[in-house]
Motif scaffolding. Sequence first.
Motif, mmCIF file in Angstrom:
data_model
loop_
_atom_site.group_PDB
_atom_site.id
_atom_site.type_symbol
_atom_site.label_atom_id
_atom_site.label_comp_id
_atom_site.label_asym_id
_atom_site.label_seq_id
_atom_site.Cartn_x
_atom_site.Cartn_y
_atom_site.Cartn_z
ATOM 1 N N LYS A 66 35.368 43.513 34.268
ATOM 2 C CA LYS A 66 34.487 43.606 33.109
ATOM 3 C C LYS A 66 33.294 44.479 33.460
ATOM 4 N N ASN A 78 29.599 45.457 33.914
ATOM 5 C CA ASN A 78 28.318 44.816 34.193
ATOM 6 C C ASN A 78 27.274 45.307 33.195
ATOM 7 N N GLN A 79 26.697 44.390 32.461
ATOM 8 C CA GLN A 79 25.725 44.766 31.438
ATOM 9 C C GLN A 79 24.371 45.152 32.016
ATOM 10 N N ASN A 80 24.183 44.921 33.300
ATOM 11 C CA ASN A 80 22.881 45.190 33.921
ATOM 12 C C ASN A 80 22.861 46.496 34.720
ATOM 13 N N TRP A 97 21.965 52.770 34.156
ATOM 14 C CA TRP A 97 22.622 54.030 33.833
ATOM 15 C C TRP A 97 21.710 55.230 34.054
ATOM 16 N N SER A 127 30.005 48.497 40.935
ATOM 17 C CA SER A 127 30.672 48.845 39.680
ATOM 18 C C SER A 127 31.798 49.844 39.897
#
Length: 208
Positions: free
Chosen positions: A55, A57-59, A62, A180
Amino acid sequence: MNSKYYKSAEFFVIFILLPLSFVISYSIWIKLVIGILGFIYIIYILLKVEHKKFKINQNLNWKVFWVQTVIKLIVISIVTTFFVWFTNKDLLFTVVLNKPKLWVFILFVYSIFSVYPQELIYRTFYFQRYKEFFENKSIFIFVNAVVFSLGHIFFRNYLVIILTFLGGILFAVTYNKSKSTLLVSIEHAIYGNWLFTVGMGGMLGFPV
């Protein structure tokens, strides 16, 4: 499957024995089957043994990722452009200029079917399974770059070995920081696609 003895044998087979065996001349179909079975084994271990969740990683940071990647890409672009110019300038951007449809097709196929599986194997699987073997993180990353380079030994090209070793360090550092697979796959795809674009695709197995 989680004992150190099992993992040591697993490491030897996957990252040393198999790459070296691909240098030997035998049926490409047998090599393909071995590669597919090995990849299936890796996915099984990640999902069923390590319970790895695929999945996003929303953290993820970027902004930092893109700034660092663009800076590295600029350096790589300058170095490789001069390298192709001085070694064989006829190859410089030859595919994108003369075969643009092939260029676009290869960018897509390479990014999805080559880069992502490589990163699952050499970063996600490697970091998940063998981090306990190394107390020193720098050595852990160095060994990762070595086995990543060894994984390309079937090209029988010294420049490829050097490039993949250097790339292995960059990708291992990125994965170590971000944890990631997505980010390191994007970085890998960008640099690999650039090498194809600038005219170094032939030595890396790209159709030109």
